[in-house]
Design an enzyme around this catalytic site. Structure first.
Site, PDB file in Angstrom:
ATOM      1  N   SER A 145       0.796  -1.136  -0.147  1.00 24.56           N
ATOM      2  CA  SER A 145      -0.045  -0.065  -0.095  1.00 24.56           C
ATOM      3  C   SER A 145       0.884   1.294  -0.075  1.00 24.56           C
ATOM      4  O   SER A 145       1.953   1.222   0.753  1.00 24.56           O
ATOM      5  CB  SER A 145      -0.857   0.100   1.276  1.00 24.56           C
ATOM      6  N   TYR A 159      -1.508  -0.581  10.301  1.00 25.75           N
ATOM      7  CA  TYR A 159      -1.852  -1.070   8.950  1.00 25.75           C
ATOM      8  C   TYR A 159      -0.506  -0.546   7.906  1.00 25.75           C
ATOM      9  O   TYR A 159       0.045  -1.354   7.339  1.00 25.75           O
ATOM     10  CB  TYR A 159      -2.947  -0.172   8.311  1.00 25.75           C
TER      11      TYR A 159
HETATM   12  P1  NAP Z   1     -11.873  -5.613   0.350  1.00 23.04           P
HETATM   13  O1  NAP Z   1     -12.719  -4.805  -0.443  1.00 23.04           O
HETATM   14  O2  NAP Z   1     -12.011  -5.138   1.841  1.00 23.04           O
HETATM   15  O3  NAP Z   1     -11.787  -7.047   0.179  1.00 23.04           O
HETATM   16  C1  NAP Z   1     -11.013  -8.043   1.115  1.00 23.04           C
HETATM   17  C2  NAP Z   1     -10.809  -9.043   0.576  1.00 23.04           C
HETATM   18  O4  NAP Z   1     -10.158  -9.893   1.595  1.00 23.04           O
HETATM   19  C3  NAP Z   1     -12.341 -10.043   0.676  1.00 23.04           C
HETATM   20  O5  NAP Z   1     -12.135 -10.798  -0.451  1.00 23.04           O
HETATM   21  C4  NAP Z   1     -12.488 -10.608   2.088  1.00 23.04           C
HETATM   22  O6  NAP Z   1     -13.018 -12.039   2.092  1.00 23.04           O
HETATM   23  C5  NAP Z   1     -10.857 -11.097   2.050  1.00 23.04           C
HETATM   24  N1  NAP Z   1     -10.328 -11.162   3.393  1.00 23.04           N
HETATM   25  C6  NAP Z   1     -10.386 -10.339   4.452  1.00 23.04           C
HETATM   26  N2  NAP Z   1      -9.806 -10.873   5.487  1.00 23.04           N
HETATM   27  C7  NAP Z   1      -9.257 -12.247   5.304  1.00 23.04           C
HETATM   28  C8  NAP Z   1      -8.448 -13.139   5.762  1.00 23.04           C
HETATM   29  N3  NAP Z   1      -8.214 -13.074   7.039  1.00 23.04           N
HETATM   30  N4  NAP Z   1      -8.332 -14.291   5.123  1.00 23.04           N
HETATM   31  C9  NAP Z   1      -8.695 -14.433   3.793  1.00 23.04           C
HETATM   32  N5  NAP Z   1      -9.295 -13.290   3.082  1.00 23.04           N
HETATM   33  C10 NAP Z   1      -9.388 -12.109   3.958  1.00 23.04           C
HETATM   34  O7  NAP Z   1     -10.307  -5.059   0.317  1.00 23.04           O
HETATM   35  P2  NAP Z   1      -9.689  -4.447  -1.048  1.00 23.04           P
HETATM   36  O8  NAP Z   1      -9.754  -2.901  -0.761  1.00 23.04           O
HETATM   37  O9  NAP Z   1      -9.706  -5.144  -2.022  1.00 23.04           O
HETATM   38  O10 NAP Z   1      -7.680  -4.735  -0.510  1.00 23.04           O
HETATM   39  C11 NAP Z   1      -7.169  -5.933  -0.965  1.00 23.04           C
HETATM   40  C12 NAP Z   1      -5.629  -5.333  -0.671  1.00 23.04           C
HETATM   41  O11 NAP Z   1      -5.369  -4.460  -1.087  1.00 23.04           O
HETATM   42  C13 NAP Z   1      -5.507  -5.642   0.711  1.00 23.04           C
HETATM   43  O12 NAP Z   1      -4.089  -6.132   0.985  1.00 23.04           O
HETATM   44  C14 NAP Z   1      -5.501  -4.190   1.079  1.00 23.04           C
HETATM   45  O13 NAP Z   1      -4.610  -3.995   2.326  1.00 23.04           O
HETATM   46  C15 NAP Z   1      -4.551  -3.602  -0.050  1.00 23.04           C
HETATM   47  N6  NAP Z   1      -4.851  -2.079  -0.391  1.00 23.04           N
HETATM   48  C16 NAP Z   1      -6.029  -1.556  -0.695  1.00 23.04           C
HETATM   49  C17 NAP Z   1      -6.442  -0.218  -0.970  1.00 23.04           C
HETATM   50  C18 NAP Z   1      -7.587   0.568  -1.173  1.00 23.04           C
HETATM   51  O14 NAP Z   1      -7.620   1.703  -1.195  1.00 23.04           O
HETATM   52  N7  NAP Z   1      -8.728  -0.417  -1.303  1.00 23.04           N
HETATM   53  C19 NAP Z   1      -5.120   0.585  -0.891  1.00 23.04           C
HETATM   54  C20 NAP Z   1      -3.988  -0.102  -0.845  1.00 23.04           C
HETATM   55  C21 NAP Z   1      -3.714  -1.297  -0.411  1.00 23.04           C
HETATM   56  P3  NAP Z   1     -14.455 -11.796   2.290  1.00 23.04           P
HETATM   57  O15 NAP Z   1     -15.165 -11.527   1.087  1.00 23.04           O
HETATM   58  O16 NAP Z   1     -14.678 -13.157   2.738  1.00 23.04           O
HETATM   59  O17 NAP Z   1     -14.888 -10.912   3.541  1.00 23.04           O
END
Ligand code: NAP
Length: 250
Positions: A145, A159
């Site tokens: 991130s 985080y």
């Molecule tokens: P999201 O929309 O909250 O989706 C999270 C996904 O991870 C869902 O599929 C969830 O499964 C799964 N998950 C959560 N906890 C888990 C666990 N303990 N074991 C297995 N699966 C788990 O998140 P996102 O925004 O797509 O983020 C994905 C990645 O990108 C993360 O690593 C996040 O830190 C990184 N990121 C995101 C952003 C942003 O702005 N969105 C920015 C920088 C980095 P369920 O559907 O079953 O809940």
């Protein structure tokens, strides 16, 4: 038997992970879609892939639990009997807080899922891909991130620190397995419009942050998936230990 490469996406049911699964399938990967609890969302990703003529299956498992991680990879072995790529994507945020307000339980959960989980998943992937273990090589893309650079003060420094650990892990593992046919890279997404912000209690974060981003908008999950699929592809054959900002200039 299909010769199509196999990709495991942790947290593949929603957001960035779901976009990675869908794009990977369109590019000819067979996809293992891991999820934590939202079976319906994971099944929807699998159905969309199958409707497009691709192959995928959903695997429930918490990357914050070491036994679950072993079971997730065992399920991939049973289903596909090979592994060519890992998108180490599952990750969490928590409610905005100052460091002096964070509990031990919060910190342990954050590090267990975002750091230990990602390292253990990468280790399982290396055991299958590395030539040292008789594997045919492969690629790992860790999802870091921009928080790792910015530090996210007064929001979630825990985080940010967990993602800085992912950056360092990416560099170290890449060098460790560089002669074993395994490439390891990371993406640093900026503010991406997914449900993660609502899970941290800030549902409007992507919209609210837009004016502070040089491109004046949040990114999309598809824009992260494009970068991930590039790093997984043969076109990135000389890229390892790299961390790519996909952040609209942030
Ligand atoms: P999201 O929309 O909250 O989706 C999270 C996904 O991870 C869902 O599929 C969830 O499964 C799964 N998950 C959560 N906890 C888990 C666990 N303990 N074991 C297995 N699966 C788990 O998140 P996102 O925004 O797509 O983020 C994905 C990645 O990108 C993360 O690593 C996040 O830190 C990184 N990121 C995101 C952003 C942003 O702005 N969105 C920015 C920088 C980095 P369920 O559907 O079953 O809940």
């Amino acid at each position: 038997m299909s010769e199509a490469p196999v990709l495991l996406v942790t947290g593949g049911s929603r957001g960035i992970g779901a976009a990675i699964c869908l794009l990977a399938a369109r590019k000819g990967w067979r996809v293992a879609v891991n999820y934590a609890s939202n079976r319906q969302a994971a099944d929807a990703v699998v159905s969309t892939i199958e409707a497009g003529g691709g192959e995928a299956f959903a695997i429930k498992g918490d990357v914050g639990n070491a036994d679950d991680i072993v079971a997730i990879f065992a399920a991939v072995d049973r289903r596909f009997d090979r592994l060519d790529g890992l998108a180490n994507n599952a990750g969490i945020v928590d409610a905005p807080a100052r460091v002096d307000e964070m509990s031990v339980a919060r910190l342990e959960r954050m590090m267990r899922i975002n750091v230990t989980g990602s390292i253990l998943c990468a280790a399982e992937a290396v055991r299958r891909m590395s030539s040292k273990h008789g594997g045919n090589g492969g690629a790992i893309v860790n999802i870091s991130s921009m928080a790792a650079i910015i530090g996210s003060p007064s929001q979630y420094v825990d985080y940010a620190a967990s993602k800085a650990a992912i950056d360092t892990f990416t560099i170290g593992l890449a060098r460790e397995v560089a002669t074993e046919g395994v490439r390891v890279n990371a993406i640093r997404p900026g503010v991406i419009d997914t449900e993660i912000h609502a899970s941290g209690g800030l549902p409007d974060r992507a919209r609210d942050m837009a004016p502070s981003i040089p491109m004046q908008r949040a990114g999309t999950a598809d824009e992260i998936a494009d970068a991930v699929l590039y790093l997984l592809s043969p076109e990135a054959s000389y890229i390892t230990g790299s961390i790519l900002n996909v952040s609209g200039g942030r």
